[in-house]
Design a protein around this motif. Structure first.
Motif, PDB file in Angstrom:
ATOM      1  N   SER A 250       0.813  -1.205   0.000  1.00 35.20           N
ATOM      2  CA  SER A 250       0.000   0.000   0.000  1.00 35.20           C
ATOM      3  C   SER A 250       0.855   1.267   0.000  1.00 35.20           C
ATOM      4  O   SER A 250       0.362   2.350  -0.207  1.00 35.20           O
ATOM      5  CB  SER A 250      -0.917  -0.015   1.215  1.00 35.20           C
ATOM      6  N   ILE A 251       2.152   1.138   0.254  1.00 37.18           N
ATOM      7  CA  ILE A 251       2.981   2.336   0.353  1.00 37.18           C
ATOM      8  C   ILE A 251       3.748   2.528  -0.946  1.00 37.18           C
ATOM      9  O   ILE A 251       4.490   1.665  -1.370  1.00 37.18           O
ATOM     10  CB  ILE A 251       3.967   2.209   1.522  1.00 37.18           C
ATOM     11  N   ALA A 252       3.527   3.634  -1.588  1.00 37.36           N
ATOM     12  CA  ALA A 252       4.213   3.850  -2.849  1.00 37.36           C
ATOM     13  C   ALA A 252       4.821   5.233  -2.946  1.00 37.36           C
ATOM     14  O   ALA A 252       5.428   5.577  -3.928  1.00 37.36           O
ATOM     15  CB  ALA A 252       3.248   3.624  -4.000  1.00 37.36           C
ATOM     16  N   PHE A 253       4.677   6.039  -1.884  1.00 39.12           N
ATOM     17  CA  PHE A 253       5.231   7.391  -1.923  1.00 39.12           C
ATOM     18  C   PHE A 253       6.117   7.616  -0.710  1.00 39.12           C
ATOM     19  O   PHE A 253       5.793   7.182   0.383  1.00 39.12           O
ATOM     20  CB  PHE A 253       4.106   8.434  -1.933  1.00 39.12           C
ATOM     21  N   THR A 254       7.240   8.272  -0.934  1.00 33.79           N
ATOM     22  CA  THR A 254       8.193   8.486   0.145  1.00 33.79           C
ATOM     23  C   THR A 254       8.633   9.941   0.155  1.00 33.79           C
ATOM     24  O   THR A 254       8.821  10.535  -0.907  1.00 33.79           O
ATOM     25  CB  THR A 254       9.445   7.605  -0.071  1.00 33.79           C
ATOM     26  N   CYS A 255       8.812  10.493   1.342  1.00 31.64           N
ATOM     27  CA  CYS A 255       9.346  11.851   1.449  1.00 31.64           C
ATOM     28  C   CYS A 255      10.868  11.777   1.345  1.00 31.64           C
ATOM     29  O   CYS A 255      11.509  11.021   2.074  1.00 31.64           O
ATOM     30  CB  CYS A 255       8.943  12.472   2.783  1.00 31.64           C
ATOM     31  N   THR A 256      11.443  12.554   0.431  1.00 27.27           N
ATOM     32  CA  THR A 256      12.893  12.495   0.253  1.00 27.27           C
ATOM     33  C   THR A 256      13.629  13.250   1.357  1.00 27.27           C
ATOM     34  O   THR A 256      14.831  13.134   1.494  1.00 27.27           O
ATOM     35  CB  THR A 256      13.301  13.107  -1.104  1.00 27.27           C
ATOM     36  N   GLU A 257      12.918  14.035   2.131  1.00 22.51           N
ATOM     37  CA  GLU A 257      13.562  14.751   3.232  1.00 22.51           C
ATOM     38  C   GLU A 257      13.724  13.867   4.454  1.00 22.51           C
ATOM     39  O   GLU A 257      14.795  13.759   5.019  1.00 22.51           O
ATOM     40  CB  GLU A 257      12.718  15.972   3.632  1.00 22.51           C
ATOM     41  N   CYS A 258      12.622  13.240   4.877  1.00 28.41           N
ATOM     42  CA  CYS A 258      12.676  12.503   6.134  1.00 28.41           C
ATOM     43  C   CYS A 258      12.424  11.017   5.953  1.00 28.41           C
ATOM     44  O   CYS A 258      12.544  10.260   6.897  1.00 28.41           O
ATOM     45  CB  CYS A 258      11.667  13.084   7.130  1.00 28.41           C
ATOM     46  N   GLY A 259      12.052  10.603   4.743  1.00 28.93           N
ATOM     47  CA  GLY A 259      11.905   9.178   4.496  1.00 28.93           C
ATOM     48  C   GLY A 259      10.567   8.594   4.906  1.00 28.93           C
ATOM     49  O   GLY A 259      10.357   7.394   4.801  1.00 28.93           O
ATOM     50  N   THR A 260       9.646   9.432   5.373  1.00 25.03           N
ATOM     51  CA  THR A 260       8.340   8.921   5.787  1.00 25.03           C
ATOM     52  C   THR A 260       7.584   8.360   4.589  1.00 25.03           C
ATOM     53  O   THR A 260       7.593   8.952   3.511  1.00 25.03           O
ATOM     54  CB  THR A 260       7.505  10.056   6.412  1.00 25.03           C
ATOM     55  N   ALA A 261       6.935   7.225   4.778  1.00 25.97           N
ATOM     56  CA  ALA A 261       6.144   6.632   3.710  1.00 25.97           C
ATOM     57  C   ALA A 261       4.734   7.197   3.748  1.00 25.97           C
ATOM     58  O   ALA A 261       4.164   7.403   4.819  1.00 25.97           O
ATOM     59  CB  ALA A 261       6.103   5.122   3.903  1.00 25.97           C
ATOM     60  N   HIS A 262       4.203   7.507   2.578  1.00 24.66           N
ATOM     61  CA  HIS A 262       2.850   8.039   2.496  1.00 24.66           C
ATOM     62  C   HIS A 262       2.016   7.149   1.593  1.00 24.66           C
ATOM     63  O   HIS A 262       2.531   6.569   0.643  1.00 24.66           O
ATOM     64  CB  HIS A 262       2.864   9.459   1.919  1.00 24.66           C
ATOM     65  N   LYS A 263       0.726   7.091   1.867  1.00 25.36           N
ATOM     66  CA  LYS A 263      -0.150   6.257   1.049  1.00 25.36           C
ATOM     67  C   LYS A 263      -0.439   6.922  -0.278  1.00 25.36           C
ATOM     68  O   LYS A 263      -0.638   6.284  -1.282  1.00 25.36           O
ATOM     69  CB  LYS A 263      -1.460   6.001   1.796  1.00 25.36           C
ATOM     70  N   LYS A 264      -0.533   8.265  -0.266  1.00 25.11           N
ATOM     71  CA  LYS A 264      -0.758   8.953  -1.534  1.00 25.11           C
ATOM     72  C   LYS A 264       0.094  10.220  -1.603  1.00 25.11           C
ATOM     73  O   LYS A 264       0.649  10.671  -0.598  1.00 25.11           O
ATOM     74  CB  LYS A 264      -2.237   9.289  -1.703  1.00 25.11           C
ATOM     75  N   TRP A 265       0.171  10.768  -2.810  1.00 24.88           N
ATOM     76  CA  TRP A 265       1.029  11.923  -3.002  1.00 24.88           C
ATOM     77  C   TRP A 265       0.425  13.136  -2.315  1.00 24.88           C
ATOM     78  O   TRP A 265      -0.800  13.280  -2.239  1.00 24.88           O
ATOM     79  CB  TRP A 265       1.205  12.195  -4.511  1.00 24.88           C
ATOM     80  N   ALA A 266       1.271  14.011  -1.804  1.00 24.24           N
ATOM     81  CA  ALA A 266       0.795  15.271  -1.240  1.00 24.24           C
ATOM     82  C   ALA A 266       1.854  16.320  -1.517  1.00 24.24           C
ATOM     83  O   ALA A 266       3.026  15.989  -1.729  1.00 24.24           O
ATOM     84  CB  ALA A 266       0.564  15.124   0.262  1.00 24.24           C
ATOM     85  N   GLY A 267       1.444  17.567  -1.532  1.00 23.89           N
ATOM     86  CA  GLY A 267       2.396  18.647  -1.815  1.00 23.89           C
ATOM     87  C   GLY A 267       3.344  18.878  -0.659  1.00 23.89           C
ATOM     88  O   GLY A 267       4.462  19.335  -0.824  1.00 23.89           O
ATOM     89  N   ARG A 268       2.870  18.531   0.542  1.00 23.82           N
ATOM     90  CA  ARG A 268       3.674  18.804   1.732  1.00 23.82           C
ATOM     91  C   ARG A 268       3.708  17.546   2.583  1.00 23.82           C
ATOM     92  O   ARG A 268       2.681  16.899   2.774  1.00 23.82           O
ATOM     93  CB  ARG A 268       3.019  19.957   2.507  1.00 23.82           C
ATOM     94  N   CYS A 269       4.889  17.226   3.081  1.00 24.63           N
ATOM     95  CA  CYS A 269       5.008  16.065   3.952  1.00 24.63           C
ATOM     96  C   CYS A 269       4.496  16.450   5.335  1.00 24.63           C
ATOM     97  O   CYS A 269       5.001  17.391   5.945  1.00 24.63           O
ATOM     98  CB  CYS A 269       6.461  15.608   4.037  1.00 24.63           C
ATOM     99  N   ASP A 270       3.483  15.753   5.835  1.00 27.72           N
ATOM    100  CA  ASP A 270       2.948  16.155   7.142  1.00 27.72           C
ATOM    101  C   ASP A 270       3.815  15.658   8.291  1.00 27.72           C
ATOM    102  O   ASP A 270       3.554  15.947   9.446  1.00 27.72           O
ATOM    103  CB  ASP A 270       1.480  15.735   7.305  1.00 27.72           C
ATOM    104  N   SER A 271       4.878  14.924   7.956  1.00 20.06           N
ATOM    105  CA  SER A 271       5.766  14.470   9.021  1.00 20.06           C
ATOM    106  C   SER A 271       6.863  15.491   9.299  1.00 20.06           C
ATOM    107  O   SER A 271       7.128  15.837  10.444  1.00 20.06           O
ATOM    108  CB  SER A 271       6.361  13.132   8.624  1.00 20.06           C
TER     109      SER A 271
END
Ligand code: TYD
Ligand code: MG
Length: 454
Positions: A5-26
């Motif tokens: 289910s995880i296909a998106f990753t934040c390149t700053e902190c590495g948090t996995a996201h379920k869907k794309w977002a403009g801003r990493c909430d982590s």
């Protein structure tokens, strides 16, 4: 197998996201989330699929002496490492591109090698000839460092396994690629895999590994934060491009105190150590001028004096400027609000510029009083006493709170020729005589005492 289910990753902190977002909430970074194929879980890898082996457990006590640390000969670097490099440890050195990471680590490699340690420097960014030229320019060409230019992780690990050095420097982790991971070099998956392999290797073979990681602005390249949790020690090399001072700061250290700093100066001949940073940061101070306050701070285990500079000017903007360099801007907003609400001194309609001299960054709440003093002094166009240093935390009520290590702060100030300290009323001080102390209960009291108005 179920679709991961995880296909998106934040390149700053590495948090996995379920869907794309403009801003990493982590971590709050913008435009840092990219689509990335998750590492596949092979069949039978799930828990319970195979019977595990019982792990041997042991007690906490040990008769072994702690392993001797490797000393680099660069005292500032050894200090930040917590007293030298621990064999088998993994260290991450992060920083903006061009800040001097490669220079620092080449100098460190040379110093370790000259001290009789077997040091290998693997450059993934520069060709060997380039590194050799740099070494020549830095006067390090005779140091017995062994140099390699490679980005293939498998080849690097094989080389290190054969050579068994005491120290391996990998510059940088973002250039490495592993053929077992299907992703571009620099992606979160590659950087994680490379860091994981190298850290595991460090532990298994007792080789100290230093990884360089660029702080990236571009969302496609993984930043050093992605590997922070894997390594033992995280150091950041920081400084303003326009300034020659560079500060190496430990933000995490399993083998020593965090928040320790080492201070260097970038010269034509590489990085020079600065043994007395207070003298350096204050060296540009001339006549006492409005808006300048000297803060007696503590960085890690060391007292450091810095100058907080403020400029307050009438604004033409609907929402006036708040430009803050080297300080936490949230903290500054709070202090402005306290000055306004508790002391009745408004800053509305005024542009505020705050800066720490020399490119230093100050994060201690103990700097509150110095920030407030600089702001007031700039606003009132009234210089603070030239012989005074300040420290103290400001609470939302406007009261001044005591801070840690007051004696060390006073001793350092006295050493540098200051004769007066302005500090919180509740501060208990043992020893460290010789300084005139003006102990003040709250910000209103400070305004009255220093600027003669309530
Ligand atoms: P570098 O170590 O290549 O930075 P990084 O590895 O963090 O990207 O440093 C590059 C900068 O340092 C470059 O702009 C020039 C400067 N520099 C000096 O001023 N003096 C020197 O002796 C060296 C080697 C570099
Ligand atoms: Mg470099």
């Amino acid at each position: 197998m179920a679709k991961p289910s995880i296909a998106f990753t934040c390149t700053e902190c590495g948090t996995a996201h379920k869907k794309w977002a403009g801003r990493c909430d982590s971590c709050g970074a913008w435009n840092s989330i990219i689509e990335e194929a998750p590492l596949s879980q092979g069949p039978g890898r799930g828990l319970g699929a195979a019977k595990g082996r019982a792990v041997p457990l042991s007690g906490l006590s040990t008769k072994d002496a702690p392993p001797p640390r490797g000393h680099s000969g660069l005292a500032e670097l050894d200090r930040v490492l917590g007293g030298g490099l621990v064999p088998g440890s993994a260290v991450l050195v992060g920083g903006d591109p061009g800040i001097g990471k490669s220079t620092l680590l080449l100098q460190a490699a040379a110093a370790f090698a000259r001290g009789g340690q077997n040091a290998i420097y693997i450059s993934g960014e520069e060709a060997s000839a380039q590194v050799r030229m740099r070494a020549q320019r830095l006067g390090l060409a005779d140091a017995p460092v062994r140099l390699g230019a490679e980005t293939n992780l498998r080849d690097i690990l094989t080389t290190l396994d054969q050579e068994r050095p005491d120290l391996a420097i990998i510059d940088s982790v973002q250039t490495l690629w592993s053929d077992t991971v299907e992703a571009a070099p620099g992606s979160v998956a590659q950087v994680r895999a490379a860091a994981h392999e190298l850290v595991t290797f460090a532990k298994r073979r007792g080789v100290a590994v230093i990884l360089v990681g660029h702080v990236t602005k571009d969302g496609q390249i993984a930043g050093p934060r992605v590997v922070e949790h894997m390594v033992d020690t995280v150091l950041y090399f920081e400084g303003e491009r326009g300034h020659q001072f560079r500060i190496l700061r430990s933000v995490k250290n399993r083998f020593g105190p965090a928040d320790e700093i080492g201070v260097f100066e970038m010269t034509g001949g590489g990085l020079a150590e600065v043994a007395n940073p207070s003298a350096l940061f204050l060296s540009e101070r001339g006549q006492p001028s409005p808006g300048s306050a000297v803060f007696a701070g503590i960085e890690g285990t060391r007292p450091v004096l810095t100058e907080v500079q403020a400029l307050v000017a009438p604004s033409t903007l609907a929402s006036p400027r708040r430009t803050v360099v080297g300080l936490d801007s949230g903290r500054v907003s709070t202090i402005l609000a306290v000055l306004e609400a508790r002391c009745g001194i408004p800053f509305a309609g005024l542009d505020v510029f705050l800066n720490v001299a020399g490119g230093m960054r100050v994060q201690e709440p103990a700097a509150d009083l110095a920030i407030a003093a600089a702001l007031l002094s700039a606003r009132e166009d009234n210089a603070l006493p030239a012989e005074a240093v300040l420290f103290g935390e400001i609470s939302l009520s406007g009261a001044l709170r005591p801070v840690a290590q007051a004696e060390n702060r006073l001793k350092e100030a006295q050493k540098l020729g200051f004769s007066q300290a302005i500090l919180p009323d509740g501060q208990k001080i043992e020893g460290a005589g010789g300084m005139t102390r003006r102990q003040i209960a709250d910000l209103t009291g400070f305004v009255g005492e220093i600027f003669g108005a309530g």
